[in-house]
Design an enzyme around this catalytic site. Structure first.
Site, PDB file in Angstrom:
ATOM      1  N   TYR A  78     -20.218 -20.482 -19.248  1.00 13.79           N
ATOM      2  CA  TYR A  78     -20.381 -21.303 -20.423  1.00 13.79           C
ATOM      3  C   TYR A  78     -21.738 -22.186 -20.369  1.00 13.79           C
ATOM      4  CZ  TYR A  78     -15.875 -19.999 -21.930  1.00 13.79           C
ATOM      5  OH  TYR A  78     -14.879 -19.182 -22.216  1.00 13.79           O
TER       6      TYR A  78
ATOM      7  N   LYS B   6     -11.467 -15.124  -8.839  1.00 10.70           N
ATOM      8  CA  LYS B   6     -11.867 -13.812  -8.727  1.00 10.70           C
ATOM      9  C   LYS B   6     -12.829 -13.528  -7.635  1.00 10.70           C
ATOM     10  CE  LYS B   6     -11.536  -9.546 -10.490  1.00 10.70           C
ATOM     11  NZ  LYS B   6     -10.232  -8.679  -9.976  1.00 10.70           N
TER      12      LYS B   6
ATOM     13  N   ASP C  34      -6.554 -11.270 -12.072  1.00  8.06           N
ATOM     14  CA  ASP C  34      -5.810 -10.373 -12.671  1.00  8.06           C
ATOM     15  C   ASP C  34      -4.325 -10.417 -12.077  1.00  8.06           C
ATOM     16  OD1 ASP C  34      -6.934  -9.781 -10.114  1.00  8.06           O
ATOM     17  OD2 ASP C  34      -7.533  -7.805 -10.556  1.00  8.06           O
TER      18      ASP C  34
ATOM     19  N   ASP D  60     -10.225 -20.156 -19.960  1.00  7.12           N
ATOM     20  CA  ASP D  60     -10.244 -19.814 -21.540  1.00  7.12           C
ATOM     21  C   ASP D  60      -9.119 -18.704 -21.760  1.00  7.12           C
ATOM     22  OD1 ASP D  60     -10.876 -19.668 -23.923  1.00  7.12           O
ATOM     23  OD2 ASP D  60     -12.820 -18.965 -23.571  1.00  7.12           O
TER      24      ASP D  60
END
Ligand code: NAD
Length: 407
Positions: free
Chosen positions: A154, A221, A274, A298
């Protein structure tokens, strides 16, 4: 009747808020349907405070301008006075602001977060009985997301494919750092710092302890992005050390506590992003607070909001050190502006979060208790009414009035 002078919210020496019985709280009406939902929300918040504390406490609401209203009156969408007031008065409730598309116009919402360094986006997700949900057991969902709000992809550092900048960067990476990136690639940069990651996770852990939440899960992640998302996880375990034995890792839970978390402690977990998306569908009861970098947060915020019935009931807050703006998660829905039609639930629940931030939990509780009663009575705005068999559709303001009746 004694007259109470409204007082500015200030900070105690330890950085916590000092809130008088009659604090000034700012509001931004917002664009589009913003004024409709604000008109429905303010009476609900005032009624909850009055019901909880009588005349002893009350909020002195003070308007600050932003968005289209500000532009009409001052020629600026975000006047300097508004930013100064937000810094000075520290706490605000904000309606949605329209982002004009194109023309290099930066989102006012993003600007506010960056200028005021509101580094945590906090989104509680819980199920209210009566709201249509795609889950079989939506009542098992009761989570709070702490999303990092200032960095990650971002930061907006990216270059178009085949641009001069992208080519120069690719040449540098290929020649100096041994990469083999395609010359025609677009390039985006993902900056993440120890400071910003740690302050976010620290806020999440403090919140978990104060609100007696069983666990905080670091969502990342790190198996793929080792030095950004993986570091986020490592920094999380480092921050946990600041809390001594009040935070226990899952490993310690088994090695020292036979798998049972001792009362009053928070279990620190970590999950790959995930996997966590699966877990919040299959085993939602095992997750309480989630701390995560910007992009993961988000995605997860919207996914979880959908699991409990959508954006109409999704509150949020952007919080920094001693400064916070509470806001509905949805946008300004301009096509319904001025029709007194849309669901004010999201802004009302953001207002309840604001009350909790002031330490006025009793008033917030009244709202949390009244909401399911109204829905159980089959009273809802159009968005929920059309999904609830036999429901009575009411206007935005009537929904607010119904909440007050059920307090
Ligand atoms: P939106 O959230 O305004 O609308 C999306 C859908 O949700 C629409 O179908 C709308 O009718 C519905 N909806 C929204 N709020 C609702 C409510 N309170 N009750 C019932 N239904 C509701 O999103 P959008 O159309 O993508 O954006 C409109 C404008 O809002 C854009 O200018 C966007 O930039 C802005 N926006 C602002 C914020 C913010 O202020 N934080 C957030 C998102 C979008």
């Amino acid at each position: 009747m004694p007259h109470h002078e409204p007082e500015k919210i200030t900070l105690n020496p330890d950085g916590s808020l000092k809130v008088s019985e009659h604090p000034v709280v700012l509001f931004i009406e917002g664009d589009g349907t913003g004024p409709d939902i604000w008109r429905a929300t303010q009476p609900v918040l005032d009624a909850a405070v009055a019901k909880a504390y009588g005349k002893k406490r009350g909020i002195a609401w003070q308007e600050v301008l932003a968005g289209e209203k500000a532009y009409k009156r001052t020629g600026s969408y975000l006047p300097v006075e508004t930013l100064n007031d937000l810094r000075e008065y520290r706490v605000a409730l904000k309606g949605p602001l329209t982002t004009p598309i194109g023309g290099g116009f930066r989102s006012l919402n993003v600007t506010l977060r960056q200028v005021l360094d509101l580094y945590a986006c906090i989104r509680p997700v819980r199920y209210y009985k009566g709201v249509p949900s795609p889950m079989k057991e939506p009542q098992k969902i009761d989570m709070v997301i702490f999303r990092e709000n200032t960095e990650d992809v971002y930061a907006g550092v990216e270059w178009q494919a085949n641009s001069d900048e992208a080519r120069r960067l690719i040449n540098f990476l290929n020649q100096e750092l041994g990469c083999s990136i395609d010359q025609g690639a677009a390039i985006g940069i993902k900056p993440m710092t120890e400071r910003c990651s740690k302050r976010l996770i620290r806020m999440g852990l403090k919140y978990s302890l104060e609100h007696q939440r069983a666990s905080l899960t670091l969502m990342h992640k790190g198996n793929i992005m080792k030095y950004t998302e993986g570091a986020f996880q490592n920094w999380g375990y480092e921050v946990a050390l600041e809390f001594g034995d009040r935070v226990v890792s899952e490993a310690e839970l088994w090695s020292r506590h036979q798998g049972q978390a001792p009362a009053g402690k928070v279990v620190l977990k970590d999950r790959l992003a995930d996997n966590l998306f699966q877990q919040v569908l299959l085993r939602p009861e095992e997750y309480a607070v989630i701390a995560t970098p910007n992009l993961n947060g988000d995605y997860m915020s919207d996914a979880l909001a959908a699991q409990v019935g959508g954006l109409g009931m999704a509150p949020g807050a952007n919080v920094g050190d001693g400064c916070a703006i509470f806001e509905a998660t949805h946008g300004s829905a301009p096509k319904y502006a001025g029709m007194d039609k849309v669901n004010p639930g999201s802004l009302i629940l953001s207002g309840a979060m604001l009350l909790e931030y002031l330490g006025w939990n009793e008033a917030a509780q009244l709202i949390h208790q009244a909401l399911p009663k109204v829905l159980a009575a089959g009273v809802a705005t159009y968005d929920l009414a059309r999904q609830l068999p036999g429901a009575k559709e009411v206007s935005c303001s009537e929904f607010g009035q119904n909440l007050i009746k059920h307090m």
